[in-house]
Design an enzyme around this catalytic site. Sequence first.
Site, PDB file in Angstrom:
ATOM      1  N   ASP A 180       0.913  -1.241   0.074  1.00  0.00           N
ATOM      2  CA  ASP A 180      -0.153   0.171  -0.174  1.00  0.00           C
ATOM      3  C   ASP A 180       0.791   1.102   0.005  1.00  0.00           C
ATOM      4  OD1 ASP A 180       1.109  -0.207   2.477  1.00  0.00           O
ATOM      5  OD2 ASP A 180      -0.708  -0.287   3.621  1.00  0.00           O
ATOM      6  N   ASP A 181       0.339   2.466   0.142  1.00  0.00           N
ATOM      7  CA  ASP A 181       1.005   3.710   0.269  1.00  0.00           C
ATOM      8  C   ASP A 181       1.869   4.000   1.455  1.00  0.00           C
ATOM      9  OD1 ASP A 181       0.850   3.931  -2.774  1.00  0.00           O
ATOM     10  OD2 ASP A 181      -1.183   4.907  -2.259  1.00  0.00           O
TER      11      ASP A 181
END
Length: 692
Positions: free
Chosen positions: A562-563
Amino acid sequence: SAQQQHRRGACGNSHPRLSLRHAPRSSRCAPCRVAAPEAPATVSASTLNTSFVQNKQQYEALYKRSIEDPAGFWAEVAEQFHWETKWERDHMRYNFDVRAGPIAVEWFRGATTNLAYNCLDRHVLAGRGDQTCFIWEGNDVGREKSMTYAEALDEVCRLANWLRAAGVKKGDAVAIYMPMLLELPLAMLACARIGAVHSVVFGGFSAESLAQRMEDCKAKVLLTASGVMRGPKSIDLKKIADKACSLSAEAGHTVEHVLVYENDNAVPAADCPFTPGRDRWWQAEVSAQPHTCAPEWVEAEHPLFLLYTSGSTGKPKGVLHTTGGYMVYAATTMRHVFGLQPGDVYWCTADCGWITGHSYLAYGPLLNGTTQVVFEGVPTHPTPARCWEVVAAHGVTQFYTAPTAIRSLMSFGDQWVSQCDTSSLRLLGSVGEPINPEAWRWYHEVVGKGKCPIVDTWWQTETGGHMITPLPGAWPEKPGSATLPFFGVRPVVLDEKGNELQGEAEGILAIAQPWPSTLRTVYGDHERYQSNYFGPFPGYYFTGDGCRRDADGYYWITGRVDDVINVSGHRIGTAEVESALVAHPACAEAAVVGYDHPIKGQGIYAYVTLMAGVEATKELKKELVGSVRSIIGAFAAPDVIHWAPGLPKTRSGKIMRRVLRKIAAKEEDQLGDTSTLADPGVVASLVELRGK
Ligand code: PRX
């Protein structure tokens, strides 16, 4: 005597110069010539409380049971603790599938206990009050002190009484913003003693971050210190805390009481801002309190603490852990993963501001009656030999740190280790980020002299305790792999659609059933908890990590999918850094990605689009970095600012981070499919501006 010299090995005795399980299959211990207790052929869950798993067969049998009968398994393990009232027969309930209703996890239903009581009173009542619980090493060489279990209990009771007198009740949140003084873990225990919920905020966070966290959990009381030493620098912690209180008040939340510990080595009282009425001096107030304090018996599911952590979007999440399951899991992982033996001196370098400091400094060691080193300073101050001097001075047996520290110390050369006597070390641990094989080997060869097992422990703030980790000596390690799941943990590798992959596979790491220290909610936002962790792959807890499982069933964590980026073992949401950059008036838009950094693991790489007419200067870069420092904290400061007249976006306006990662890594020849870019010309102009 030979016997004394060789206490604590697989035979129940110690072998400072040998690895932990030097003779796993032998009933005779060669170095000390005493009979080792035979490992039982089969072990039951309750034998985990007294002996160690010796080999893969034992592990497999026990693991199978832990997965098939989690309630029975953990109830047997939990017998070793003090429970004021016992759990019901059918004590474990859960729903891990959003399609079947709200996510809920419950362990030890019906039971009541107190975590501080189990950490302290239990040992004191058993006659171990004189044992050292903390050996504190200050930032400056020569500043040290030690504390016994009985003394720690006394301190905790007095602080707990002060909190009660200040009006803190069961279930109230208390914010803790402290340096690594012993008062920090003691404050956590004082909260636990009265059933208050602690929310420790790492001392490197800014006033804004502290304020945001205090507002979110509605902290009535803040525990802090006048200042902190970081290497040669002193930092005015109280000034930051004051600013946080004002910001919080502006946002409508008032912190009623601030208890200030005078850390005179860093900032004496005379130089510390003080608001009469609201502020109190810790030393004066706490010493005036009674020495005993009745523990608050709380339900097993009573909230123990909140710890804010970054996600891929929005504000940091207040991860909530509860009492009973967390206690049992933190203690059991601690004992088995570190192979704890009586007489050990354990050292975890983490700060209590992170989950590692919660589970493997404040709670896990004390639940096991361990003697541990608590270090205020930084590993390179005053020289890169500091850690090894501390190891030598106190005879540290287990050393637990993050790969970033290992890489940093490695970069100074071997001589700093070689000049110290590190022969007491029996086991080395790693946590927080993938450990690269080069750092693993240096840790193993240079620090551990080839004799210490390395436990590469994979876990998260949300998991509360180790999830995938070697058990020392029970099976072979592989550099860079966290190896196999701990008891009760059922990891699965999923494809993008959420199908479980079998055998050798690479994909997304998820967990298929609850373990005792599963996070129970995101404080004040159960919806976010469900959508974040249980939404992406219904039926599973989504970890946010990618992983590979090899032919031996070993897990290799490949990093976040994910970020979220992992900088020096600190978890940072790219969205948070972006919003701190955009808060600067010159910044129109920002996009942040991680890039490989030789020491930090990942560095922060920020693409910034300036407002029309603003000139791109070096000074402005500094200001932008300063904006992140003041809004989040120095540890989140971008390493690179890359001017971006435009960002690579899809026609629907979504930033293609993959492209930005490739440009940051100087791999623009491997961009892949860019046909969906609204303006493909953006790529060339970004490449041209690199390093400008
Ligand atoms: O990406 C994984 C990485 O750290 C993340 C969790 O960060 P945090 O909640 O701050 O907790 C850190 C301390 C437990 C994970 O999602 N991570 C943690 N340990 C490892 C790791 N990555 C690889 N190997 C590890 N041993």
